[in-house]
Design a protein around this motif. Structure first.
Motif, PDB file in Angstrom:
ATOM      1  N   GLY A 625       1.216   1.849  12.756  1.00  0.00           N
ATOM      2  CA  GLY A 625       1.207   2.222  11.328  1.00  0.00           C
ATOM      3  C   GLY A 625       1.876   1.428  10.595  1.00  0.00           C
ATOM      4  O   GLY A 625       2.094   1.570   8.943  1.00  0.00           O
ATOM      5  N   GLU A 626       2.473   0.208  10.986  1.00  0.00           N
ATOM      6  CA  GLU A 626       3.233  -0.912  10.366  1.00  0.00           C
ATOM      7  C   GLU A 626       2.450  -2.047  10.091  1.00  0.00           C
ATOM      8  O   GLU A 626       1.969  -2.484  11.480  1.00  0.00           O
ATOM      9  CB  GLU A 626       4.745  -0.846  11.081  1.00  0.00           C
ATOM     10  N   VAL A 627       2.622  -2.868   9.222  1.00  0.00           N
ATOM     11  CA  VAL A 627       1.957  -4.109   9.186  1.00  0.00           C
ATOM     12  C   VAL A 627       2.768  -5.166   9.890  1.00  0.00           C
ATOM     13  O   VAL A 627       4.083  -5.327   9.490  1.00  0.00           O
ATOM     14  CB  VAL A 627       1.720  -4.488   7.617  1.00  0.00           C
ATOM     15  N   VAL A 628       2.432  -5.956  10.693  1.00  0.00           N
ATOM     16  CA  VAL A 628       3.004  -7.135  11.409  1.00  0.00           C
ATOM     17  C   VAL A 628       2.394  -8.339  10.863  1.00  0.00           C
ATOM     18  O   VAL A 628       1.111  -8.719  11.083  1.00  0.00           O
ATOM     19  CB  VAL A 628       2.976  -6.977  13.012  1.00  0.00           C
ATOM     20  N   VAL A 629       3.269  -9.300  10.331  1.00  0.00           N
ATOM     21  CA  VAL A 629       2.814 -10.386   9.951  1.00  0.00           C
ATOM     22  C   VAL A 629       3.297 -11.830  11.177  1.00  0.00           C
ATOM     23  O   VAL A 629       4.399 -11.701  11.243  1.00  0.00           O
ATOM     24  CB  VAL A 629       3.310 -11.002   8.482  1.00  0.00           C
ATOM     25  N   LEU A 659       6.928 -11.806   1.173  1.00  0.00           N
ATOM     26  CA  LEU A 659       6.652 -11.179   2.244  1.00  0.00           C
ATOM     27  C   LEU A 659       7.426  -9.754   2.219  1.00  0.00           C
ATOM     28  O   LEU A 659       6.874  -8.593   2.204  1.00  0.00           O
ATOM     29  CB  LEU A 659       6.758 -11.439   3.659  1.00  0.00           C
ATOM     30  N   SER A 660       8.931  -9.662   1.949  1.00  0.00           N
ATOM     31  CA  SER A 660       9.766  -8.525   1.540  1.00  0.00           C
ATOM     32  C   SER A 660       8.828  -7.690   0.412  1.00  0.00           C
ATOM     33  O   SER A 660       9.103  -6.516   0.474  1.00  0.00           O
ATOM     34  CB  SER A 660      11.012  -8.925   1.340  1.00  0.00           C
ATOM     35  N   SER A 661       8.526  -8.290  -0.628  1.00  0.00           N
ATOM     36  CA  SER A 661       8.189  -7.761  -1.957  1.00  0.00           C
ATOM     37  C   SER A 661       6.676  -6.932  -1.467  1.00  0.00           C
ATOM     38  O   SER A 661       6.583  -5.873  -2.015  1.00  0.00           O
ATOM     39  CB  SER A 661       8.065  -8.662  -2.921  1.00  0.00           C
ATOM     40  N   ALA A 662       6.009  -7.708  -0.603  1.00  0.00           N
ATOM     41  CA  ALA A 662       4.832  -7.382  -0.193  1.00  0.00           C
ATOM     42  C   ALA A 662       4.946  -5.830   0.874  1.00  0.00           C
ATOM     43  O   ALA A 662       4.114  -4.869   0.505  1.00  0.00           O
ATOM     44  CB  ALA A 662       3.833  -8.327   0.478  1.00  0.00           C
ATOM     45  N   LEU A 663       5.739  -6.157   1.885  1.00  0.00           N
ATOM     46  CA  LEU A 663       5.665  -4.853   2.771  1.00  0.00           C
ATOM     47  C   LEU A 663       6.776  -3.861   2.118  1.00  0.00           C
ATOM     48  O   LEU A 663       6.458  -2.680   2.577  1.00  0.00           O
ATOM     49  CB  LEU A 663       6.471  -5.578   4.050  1.00  0.00           C
ATOM     50  N   LEU A 685      13.368  -7.526   3.776  1.00  0.00           N
ATOM     51  CA  LEU A 685      12.736  -8.054   5.114  1.00  0.00           C
ATOM     52  C   LEU A 685      13.846  -8.264   6.064  1.00  0.00           C
ATOM     53  O   LEU A 685      14.756  -8.831   5.742  1.00  0.00           O
ATOM     54  CB  LEU A 685      11.775  -9.074   4.670  1.00  0.00           C
ATOM     55  N   THR A 686      13.815  -7.763   7.387  1.00  0.00           N
ATOM     56  CA  THR A 686      14.811  -8.153   8.477  1.00  0.00           C
ATOM     57  C   THR A 686      14.143  -9.255   9.092  1.00  0.00           C
ATOM     58  O   THR A 686      13.090  -9.585   9.170  1.00  0.00           O
ATOM     59  CB  THR A 686      14.994  -6.643   9.290  1.00  0.00           C
ATOM     60  N   PRO A 687      15.377  -9.920   9.837  1.00  0.00           N
ATOM     61  CA  PRO A 687      14.808 -10.975  10.440  1.00  0.00           C
ATOM     62  C   PRO A 687      13.784 -11.089  11.798  1.00  0.00           C
ATOM     63  O   PRO A 687      13.031 -11.604  11.781  1.00  0.00           O
ATOM     64  CB  PRO A 687      16.075 -11.653  11.209  1.00  0.00           C
ATOM     65  N   CYS A 727      -8.026  -2.703   8.244  1.00  0.00           N
ATOM     66  CA  CYS A 727      -8.070  -1.188   7.947  1.00  0.00           C
ATOM     67  C   CYS A 727      -9.306  -0.814   7.233  1.00  0.00           C
ATOM     68  O   CYS A 727      -9.708   0.383   7.248  1.00  0.00           O
ATOM     69  CB  CYS A 727      -6.925  -0.677   7.137  1.00  0.00           C
ATOM     70  N   GLY A 728     -10.113  -1.659   6.694  1.00  0.00           N
ATOM     71  CA  GLY A 728     -11.627  -1.468   6.304  1.00  0.00           C
ATOM     72  C   GLY A 728     -11.405  -0.763   5.074  1.00  0.00           C
ATOM     73  O   GLY A 728     -12.565  -0.067   4.544  1.00  0.00           O
ATOM     74  N   ARG A 729     -10.472  -0.866   4.341  1.00  0.00           N
ATOM     75  CA  ARG A 729     -10.543  -0.560   2.691  1.00  0.00           C
ATOM     76  C   ARG A 729      -9.500  -1.426   1.927  1.00  0.00           C
ATOM     77  O   ARG A 729      -8.668  -2.009   2.543  1.00  0.00           O
ATOM     78  CB  ARG A 729     -10.090   0.990   2.656  1.00  0.00           C
ATOM     79  N   ARG A 730      -9.899  -1.462   0.712  1.00  0.00           N
ATOM     80  CA  ARG A 730      -9.301  -2.407  -0.168  1.00  0.00           C
ATOM     81  C   ARG A 730      -8.209  -1.492  -0.577  1.00  0.00           C
ATOM     82  O   ARG A 730      -7.782  -0.371  -0.777  1.00  0.00           O
ATOM     83  CB  ARG A 730     -10.073  -2.463  -1.511  1.00  0.00           C
ATOM     84  N   ILE A 731      -6.916  -2.525  -0.431  1.00  0.00           N
ATOM     85  CA  ILE A 731      -5.505  -2.019  -0.850  1.00  0.00           C
ATOM     86  C   ILE A 731      -5.082  -2.637  -2.339  1.00  0.00           C
ATOM     87  O   ILE A 731      -5.210  -4.033  -2.459  1.00  0.00           O
ATOM     88  CB  ILE A 731      -4.532  -2.506   0.192  1.00  0.00           C
ATOM     89  N   ARG A 732      -4.846  -1.796  -3.231  1.00  0.00           N
ATOM     90  CA  ARG A 732      -4.553  -2.360  -4.562  1.00  0.00           C
ATOM     91  C   ARG A 732      -3.316  -2.013  -5.099  1.00  0.00           C
ATOM     92  O   ARG A 732      -3.160  -1.966  -6.288  1.00  0.00           O
ATOM     93  CB  ARG A 732      -5.590  -1.587  -5.585  1.00  0.00           C
ATOM     94  N   THR A 733      -2.291  -1.639  -4.329  1.00  0.00           N
ATOM     95  CA  THR A 733      -1.071  -1.397  -4.676  1.00  0.00           C
ATOM     96  C   THR A 733       0.202  -1.755  -3.874  1.00  0.00           C
ATOM     97  O   THR A 733      -0.072  -2.112  -2.540  1.00  0.00           O
ATOM     98  CB  THR A 733      -0.977   0.078  -4.889  1.00  0.00           C
ATOM     99  N   LEU A 734       1.269  -2.264  -4.140  1.00  0.00           N
ATOM    100  CA  LEU A 734       2.502  -2.633  -3.398  1.00  0.00           C
ATOM    101  C   LEU A 734       3.581  -1.586  -3.857  1.00  0.00           C
ATOM    102  O   LEU A 734       3.440  -0.937  -4.680  1.00  0.00           O
ATOM    103  CB  LEU A 734       2.850  -3.911  -3.713  1.00  0.00           C
ATOM    104  N   PRO A 735       4.509  -1.395  -2.577  1.00  0.00           N
ATOM    105  CA  PRO A 735       4.654  -2.351  -1.399  1.00  0.00           C
ATOM    106  C   PRO A 735       3.781  -1.553  -0.312  1.00  0.00           C
ATOM    107  O   PRO A 735       3.149  -0.175  -0.293  1.00  0.00           O
ATOM    108  CB  PRO A 735       5.963  -2.203  -1.155  1.00  0.00           C
TER     109      PRO A 735
END
Length: 746
Positions: A625-629, A659-663, A685-687, A727-735
């Motif tokens: 359930g978590e985004v990994v970059v 990335l910190s702001s996005a996640l 964002l952690t190391p 995920c197959g859907r548009r994401i329009r909000t952050l984080p």
């Protein structure tokens, strides 16, 4: 920090004071026993000289001191805050002076007309420092070199035309003689600054364009670097504050004041505008005491400026922004967007939003203030604009600007935090406390007070509509930004004009969409908003570049190939997007299975911030359930460069913050108060979540652009575009941490 030309305060040089212990800057010149190519001018002479008579960046003596051992003290108009500006200045000046940058000692210059190098003002921010001073600083170094050659010619009794230089010395090749700069600096200082000089050919550069090692690394690595928070002066008291929970409230009754006054080390208790303070023998004692104070906070009086409404919530404000109708005031138009939308085969509509953010800098705010016997006020304060802070401090203190002495230390982070935000800076409090106590005062805000009073990146929402033709290609795009920008907040807003900081990153795109309109509906923000790294670009490029992918999907176009197609008439941008694809090993959107068995996708984004051009690709997966970059590839074209190693470091830094702001990052207000008062409530964002970052520098030869901020804006949209594929859907909000990805295969 921002891309506007700052409205600097009147430039005044520092007044000679009688401090209890002098700063190094007060001991320049003959008192150091140096043979100098310029010393700090006596304050009386400077004040008598109108600022208008000084051409910034031309008086060698205001910037350079060459010491007997050959080292060079350079007074930088720009403040070092981790972006490498001191090293860049040493490279630029050293190149023309012919001195190895490693021989430079660089410090922040005092306020004065010589240093107004950013559009007639002085400001370290907006990724402006190098690009706005490059030619001027080269000429400064070349002028100093010419003066040294003239002094050497007189000393050796030879024509100046027979002399050349090698790093740190003048050379007479015919006789084999050479004179170190340190031996002729005093004679050179007596010569007039030449009116014109010949600059080196880029093909002859020794240091510009090379990965010269950072000058500040050793001191920072060994703990020798001195930030404002590290400074001590004789006789000082330590101060800590407790602010009103809501901005605009004032301290009323102090139920246990007598008890707090009796706590160990406590000197005194003070009421301040919107806060209470304790002075003590140590900061820890001051903090424990001020936090023990039982304060009754009064509600803001009617008409109190910037008072935060008691019922304010960030959720409700966002809902209001998204519901605010209208097309607003147009900022950019091309063709007939409305007509093209009416005639389009398909119209795509979406609204995107992004939250408030704090700066979250590592160094807590601090200020050290001392009133001197001669009536001058001396301040050691983190700042990005010494003249502006000098003028404001003078106004607060009720004295002339030249009676305020500003010491600009290196900064523990920039990000737009050290601008002149009256309610978010501790120096006004330090001035008042030092005056009341009759002693120097060093004030540090705790992390909790910093989170309570930090200025915020504005909240924003943008409504998009795009029209597609029968082939799925865009023929029209309409965008309306709703909210308030920081430039208008701090430098004045004209009701019939759009604040450029509210639409930058949406306007100015180079994609060949023939019919376009970008507008803004201004909505006052109750919060104290400010500049944040890459300013409007930090969220607006997310809005635009993610909607671009949504538009591409609606037209059954690959988003990378559609960008290439729409950049066909802009070779610089087309080259850049192809460069980032090549850097990443070739574009593939996905989903695809990586070698480790994870299901991954890639997203791409373009950005044009602060005079530079950037293309970004991110590769992501989803895990529990978590985004990994995993990887971020960045191709950056700043036109031309000074130090590629600094560029790579700045891009890495920008990727981390983007990335910190996005996640993760989001400021939430409830009942007029921020819910997070430390990092436990505001995760960053952690190391272990930092991806591999790959950087390619593309020098197009275009005018020099900025470096500190351009690497950030492309990261959130590249990541979100990739996540949307998975995920197959548009994401329009952050984080993205607000979104539940459980059950999505990763």
């Amino acid at each position: 920090m921002n891309d506007m030309t700052p409205m600097a305060a009147d430039a005044m040089t520092r007044h000679e004071a009688k401090p209890l212990n002098l700063s190094r800057r007060g001991l320049l010149g003959a008192s150091l026993g140096a043979l100098v190519l310029g010393v700090t001018l006596p304050a009386g002479r400077v004040r008598a000289q109108a600022a208008a008579s000084v051409t910034p960046g031309t008086r060698v003596r205001a910037f350079l001191e060459i010491r007997p051992d050959g080292t060079v003290l350079f007074r930088s108009a720009f403040i070092e805050g981790g972006q490498g500006i001191f090293t860049a200045m040493a490279q630029i000046v050293g190149e023309e002076l012919d001195v190895d940058p490693a021989q430079f000692v660089v410090e922040g210059a005092p306020p004065g007309p010589d240093y107004l190098l950013t559009g007639g003002g002085r400001f370290t921010g907006g990724s402006m420092s190098v690009r706005m001073s490059y030619e001027t600083m080269r000429r400064l170094g070349a002028s100093a070199r010419r003066m040294l050659l003239q002094a050497a010619a007189a000393r050796l009794g030879v024509p100046g035309s027979e002399l050349s230089t090698e790093p740190g010395r003048a050379v007479h090749a015919a006789s084999g003689r050479a004179i170190p700069y340190g031996e002729i600096a005093d004679a050179a200082a007596e010569l007039p600054v030449p009116d014109d000089v010949v600059l080196r050919s880029p093909g002859d550069f020794r240091w510009i364009g090379k990965p010269v090692a950072r000058l500040d690394v050793r001191d920072k690595s060994t703990g020798k670097a001195r930030y404002s928070i590290d400074l001590t002066i004789d006789g000082m008291l330590h101060a800590a504050v407790q602010h009103s929970p809501r901005l605009g409230g004032e301290p009323g009754a102090l139920a246990n004041e007598a008890e707090v006054r009796g706590m160990p080390g406590v000197h005194s208790v003070h009421r301040l505008p919107g806060a209470v303070a304790v002075l003590a023998s140590s900061w820890w004692r001051a903090r424990r005491a001020v936090e023990a104070l039982q304060v009754t906070w009064t509600d803001p009086a009617s008409g109190t400026a910037h008072a935060m409404p008691a019922d304010f919530s960030s959720q409700a404000h966002m809902a209001m922004l998204k519901a605010t109708p209208g097309d607003g005031v147009a900022f950019e138009t091309a063709g007939d967007a409305a007509g093209a939308l009416r005639g389009a085969r398909r119209v795509v509509e979406a609204t995107y939003d992004a939250p408030y953010l704090v700066h979250g800098q590592l160094e807590p705010p601090s200020a050290l203030a001392r009133w001197n016997e001669d009536g001058t006020l001396e301040l050691w304060i983190p700042n990005q604009a010494p003249e502006m802070f000098q003028a404001d401090a003078a106004k607060l203190a009720g004295i002339a600007p030249e009676k305020v002495i500003i010491h600009s230390q290196i900064l523990g982070g920039f990000f737009g935090r050290h601008f002149l935000y009256p309610t978010a800076n501790p120096y006004p409090q330090a001035i008042l406390l030092a005056k009341a106590a009759g002693r120097p005062v060093k004030l540090i805000w705790s992390r909790e007070e910093e989170f309570l009073r930090d200025t915020l990146r504005p909240m924003g929402a943008v409504r998009f509509r795009a029209g597609l033709d029968a082939d799925g290609l865009p023929v029209a795009l309409d965008a309306v930004a709703v909210g308030e920008g920081p430039t208008g907040r701090w430098f004045g807003r004209q009701p019939d004009k759009v604040d450029s900081s509210a639409v930058e990153g949406i306007a100015g795109k180079v994609y060949s969409i023939p019919n376009r309109r970008v507008g803004q509906v201004h909505v006052d923000d109750p919060a104290i908003i400010g500049f944040w790294r890459s300013v409007g670009h930090s969220m607006n490029d997310f809005f635009y570049e993610t909607f671009f992918d949504e538009m591409a999907d609606a037209g059954r176009q690959d988003p990378y190939e559609l960008r290439r197609r729409l950049l066909a008439d802009s070779p610089r941008h087309k080259t850049l997007i192809e460069a980032v694809a090549d850097l990443s090993g070739g574009w593939r959107r996905g989903p695809f299975t990586a070698e480790d068995g994870t299901r991954r996708a890639r997203g791409v984004a373009m950005a044009s911030p602060f005079g530079s051009e950037v293309a970004t690709i991110a590769e992501v997966s989803l895990r529990q359930g978590e985004v990994v970059v995993h990887d971020v590839w960045v191709a950056i074209d700043p036109g031309s460069i000074v130090n590629p190693a600094i560029i790579e470091a700045q891009v890495n830094s920008a990727v981390a913050l983007g990335l910190s702001s996005a996640l993760l990052e989001e400021v939430v207000y409830v009942d007029g108060m921020p819910q997070a008062r430390n990092y436990d409530g505001y995760p960053i964002l952690t190391p272990d979540r930092m991806p591999r970052v790959h950087v390619r520098i593309v020098e197009s030869g275009a005018p020099m652009g900025g470096i500190g901020e351009p690497g950030l804006p492309g990261v959130p949209p590249a990541v979100v575009n990739a996540v949307s594929v998975l995920c197959g859907r548009r994401i329009r909000t952050l984080p993205l941490s607000k979104i539940d990805f459980e059950g999505v295969e990763g």
